[in-house]
Design a protein around this motif. Sequence first.
Motif, short mmCIF file in Angstrom:
data_model
loop_
_atom_site.label_atom_id
_atom_site.label_comp_id
_atom_site.label_asym_id
_atom_site.label_seq_id
_atom_site.Cartn_x
_atom_site.Cartn_y
_atom_site.Cartn_z
N GLU A 320 -19.92 -0.96 10.26
CA GLU A 320 -19.19 0.45 9.23
C GLU A 320 -19.30 0.47 8.31
OE1 GLU A 320 -18.49 3.23 10.50
OE2 GLU A 320 -19.51 3.21 12.62
N VAL A 321 -19.37 -0.87 7.95
CA VAL A 321 -19.63 -1.13 6.35
C VAL A 321 -21.42 -1.09 6.06
CG1 VAL A 321 -16.69 -2.13 6.52
CG2 VAL A 321 -19.33 -3.53 7.13
N ARG A 322 -20.65 -0.94 4.30
CA ARG A 322 -22.84 -1.14 3.54
C ARG A 322 -22.87 -2.13 3.45
NH1 ARG A 322 -21.05 4.27 0.58
NH2 ARG A 322 -21.43 5.89 2.35
N LEU A 323 -23.62 -3.03 4.02
CA LEU A 323 -24.23 -4.32 4.55
C LEU A 323 -25.26 -4.02 3.33
CD1 LEU A 323 -24.14 -6.52 7.42
CD2 LEU A 323 -22.18 -6.15 4.90
N GLY A 324 -26.34 -5.32 2.35
CA GLY A 324 -27.05 -5.25 1.53
C GLY A 324 -28.02 -6.12 2.87
N LEU A 325 -28.59 -6.99 3.10
CA LEU A 325 -29.26 -7.57 4.15
C LEU A 325 -30.66 -7.84 4.52
CD1 LEU A 325 -27.24 -7.15 7.94
CD2 LEU A 325 -27.13 -8.51 5.44
N GLU A 327 -33.69 -7.74 5.76
CA GLU A 327 -34.73 -7.27 6.69
C GLU A 327 -35.33 -8.11 7.68
OE1 GLU A 327 -37.96 -7.24 3.80
OE2 GLU A 327 -36.29 -6.37 3.34
N ARG A 328 -35.75 -9.08 7.07
CA ARG A 328 -36.19 -10.46 8.05
C ARG A 328 -35.17 -11.78 8.30
NH1 ARG A 328 -40.76 -11.80 3.66
NH2 ARG A 328 -38.30 -11.97 2.57
N LEU A 329 -34.72 -12.22 7.72
CA LEU A 329 -33.81 -13.41 8.07
C LEU A 329 -31.83 -12.26 8.04
CD1 LEU A 329 -33.88 -16.09 5.09
CD2 LEU A 329 -35.09 -15.84 7.40
N GLN A 330 -31.84 -11.45 8.41
CA GLN A 330 -31.00 -10.93 8.18
C GLN A 330 -29.58 -11.67 7.89
OE1 GLN A 330 -31.22 -10.64 12.63
NE2 GLN A 330 -30.31 -8.88 12.84
N ALA A 331 -29.53 -12.22 5.94
CA ALA A 331 -29.11 -12.70 5.52
C ALA A 331 -28.98 -12.02 4.14
CB ALA A 331 -29.82 -14.04 4.81
N PRO A 332 -27.90 -11.92 3.16
CA PRO A 332 -27.65 -11.20 2.27
C PRO A 332 -29.04 -11.38 1.61
CG PRO A 332 -25.92 -12.44 2.32
CD PRO A 332 -27.08 -12.68 3.58
N SER A 333 -29.02 -10.32 0.74
CA SER A 333 -30.54 -9.18 0.30
C SER A 333 -31.06 -11.02 -1.21
CB SER A 333 -30.67 -8.02 -0.38
OG SER A 333 -30.46 -7.41 0.84
N ALA A 334 -30.18 -11.35 -2.32
CA ALA A 334 -30.31 -11.84 -3.01
C ALA A 334 -30.00 -12.79 -2.74
CB ALA A 334 -28.96 -11.34 -3.72
N LEU A 335 -29.83 -12.99 -1.52
CA LEU A 335 -29.72 -15.28 -0.86
C LEU A 335 -31.14 -14.80 -0.32
CD1 LEU A 335 -28.26 -17.89 0.00
CD2 LEU A 335 -26.94 -17.24 1.39
N ALA A 336 -31.62 -14.46 0.40
CA ALA A 336 -32.85 -14.74 1.19
C ALA A 336 -33.85 -14.84 1.02
CB ALA A 336 -33.03 -13.05 2.50
N PRO A 337 -34.37 -14.65 -0.63
CA PRO A 337 -35.62 -15.40 -1.40
C PRO A 337 -34.86 -16.65 -0.92
CG PRO A 337 -35.15 -13.19 -2.25
CD PRO A 337 -34.07 -13.60 -1.36
N LEU A 338 -33.83 -17.15 -1.83
CA LEU A 338 -33.83 -18.88 -1.74
C LEU A 338 -33.86 -19.36 -0.33
CD1 LEU A 338 -30.19 -18.55 -3.49
CD2 LEU A 338 -33.11 -18.33 -4.68
N ILE A 339 -33.76 -19.70 0.59
CA ILE A 339 -33.30 -20.06 1.96
C ILE A 339 -35.03 -19.32 2.63
CG2 ILE A 339 -31.36 -20.16 1.67
CD1 ILE A 339 -30.57 -18.27 3.96
N SER A 358 -23.09 -10.85 -2.35
CA SER A 358 -22.17 -9.35 -2.29
C SER A 358 -23.21 -8.40 -2.24
CB SER A 358 -22.42 -9.08 -3.51
OG SER A 358 -21.06 -9.69 -4.28
N HIS A 359 -22.63 -7.61 -1.66
CA HIS A 359 -23.64 -6.37 -0.46
C HIS A 359 -23.00 -5.03 -1.51
CE1 HIS A 359 -23.79 -8.97 3.00
NE2 HIS A 359 -22.83 -9.00 2.34
N PRO A 360 -23.13 -4.37 -1.28
CA PRO A 360 -23.12 -3.04 -1.65
C PRO A 360 -21.62 -2.59 -1.21
CG PRO A 360 -25.28 -2.46 -0.75
CD PRO A 360 -24.90 -3.38 0.14
N GLU A 361 -21.35 -2.72 0.02
CA GLU A 361 -19.86 -2.11 -0.13
C GLU A 361 -19.34 -3.56 -0.67
OE1 GLU A 361 -17.22 -0.13 1.72
OE2 GLU A 361 -18.67 -0.11 3.35
N GLN A 362 -18.12 -2.85 -1.69
CA GLN A 362 -17.48 -4.29 -2.51
C GLN A 362 -16.75 -4.79 -1.78
OE1 GLN A 362 -16.78 -3.53 -6.82
NE2 GLN A 362 -18.50 -2.26 -6.81
N GLY A 363 -16.22 -6.09 -1.76
CA GLY A 363 -15.74 -6.56 -1.03
C GLY A 363 -15.43 -7.45 0.09
N ILE A 364 -16.18 -7.31 0.28
CA ILE A 364 -16.97 -8.56 1.86
C ILE A 364 -18.02 -9.38 1.80
CG2 ILE A 364 -18.64 -5.82 2.61
CD1 ILE A 364 -17.42 -6.73 5.72
N TYR A 365 -17.69 -9.86 2.52
CA TYR A 365 -18.38 -11.17 2.51
C TYR A 365 -19.02 -12.53 3.81
CZ TYR A 365 -16.42 -10.82 -2.88
OH TYR A 365 -16.54 -10.12 -4.18
#
Length: 454
Positions: A320-325, A327-339, A358-365
């Motif tokens: 029910e929260v808005r995550l930016g993940l 599509e392959r790793l299910q890791a945060p979108s900005a982190l995924a290319p690094l790993i 960070s995610h589109p939903e501010q305040g969740i990590y």
Amino acid sequence: MPASATHELPVAVVGAGPVGLAAAARLIERGLVPIVLEAGPTAGAAVREWSHVRLFSPWGEVVDPAAEKLLAPTGWTRPEATAYPSGGEWAEQYLQPLADVLGDKVRFGATVTGVSRAGRDRIVDADRETQPFVLHIRHADGREERVLARAVIDASGTWGTPSPAGADGLPALGENAAAEHIAYRVPDLKDPAVRSRYTGRRTAVIGSGASAFTALAYLADLAKEEEGTHAVWILRRGITGSTYGGGDADQLPARGALGLRAKAAVEAGHASAVTGFRTQSVERDGDRLVLVAEDGRRLDHVDEVIVLTGFRPDLSILSEVRLGLDERLQAPSALAPLIDPNVHSCGTVYPHGVNELSHPEQGIYLVGMKSYGRAPTFLAMTGYEQVRSIAAAIAGDQEAAERVELTLPDTGVCGGAGLYDDPEAAQSDEGGGCCAAPATLQIGLGVGSASGGC
């Protein structure tokens, strides 16, 4: 709820493992109030499940500096910095004392069943960012509770969701039906009941990382003592110069030694390797099992199977929260290319913090192992840097949040499952992920155990 009131709420931390407790210490350091929600009965509940396995990061790299400051007034002294703790020692000598210092800020037996915005499901936009987070909790005695928080740090890890034997990411046909003969953790062969399960038996070990190395080494030791004990190592790729890790070139010597022990097990005949084998089905033949590959190959009978193919995040509580993940790793979108193990067979992955998490939903990590999604490796010290940055950001200190305060060790090997699984790339060290020079930084780090966590 007015924004000023929301800022008076605690920061909810999900999980009282190494990174969750470090997050609490960092929040306190910033003058913020944490509430740590742990499903298990003790600190480091997941770590305790691999208490028999020794980390290949020393004490000096698995104690968070802010946590050590909290512990110091109690008379706590960090163990010898160069010694390597077992999972049990890490939990008993560091995690539990840290939880004790945090006192009632840690709630045990509190399972988070869902996270949302108060009065807002994931569809609603109106006033969304002004509302606090709400966490639904189920206590060990069955009680349910709602907890409000100004921010949420999910450090619940991936231990509870191991990947299956099936090469396509789904359980192999028959895998669930054969569950009584399949394990998804490194076995504790000092436990008499576990030891008897593998003594004199033929055991398939599926996987190519540190956990598989550990299981092979343990089974080889058992084979030296108990006649008839043998391991069959199942690899989805071929064997190359990088198969056994960095060896003497690894700046984490215990990790390098682990790969060399696995190599010795094969060379001594205590384990045999089957390469290019992508498991499609597990068939029963009486009390024994037959593994069948996608190409139709059938292995000789085995008595037990140990599946060590990695872990994946359980994202169900965050629906029910808005995550930016990714599509392959299910890791945060900005982190995924690094790993991304499909790309980063070699190279440097710089330490990261709030910007990448960070995610589109501010305040969740998502932090710790969970932040890496399905990427196979992780460093405890990377998690400590993550929560240092996030705590600074929540406290409003963006300059500190964006400052890098971590130098990672180098390793003589790097590689990812994506490239390693490529049959053509596996024919050469260049394509298979082995670096020519030793001074390259691996993507995170997998613990020498089923935890994959330090």
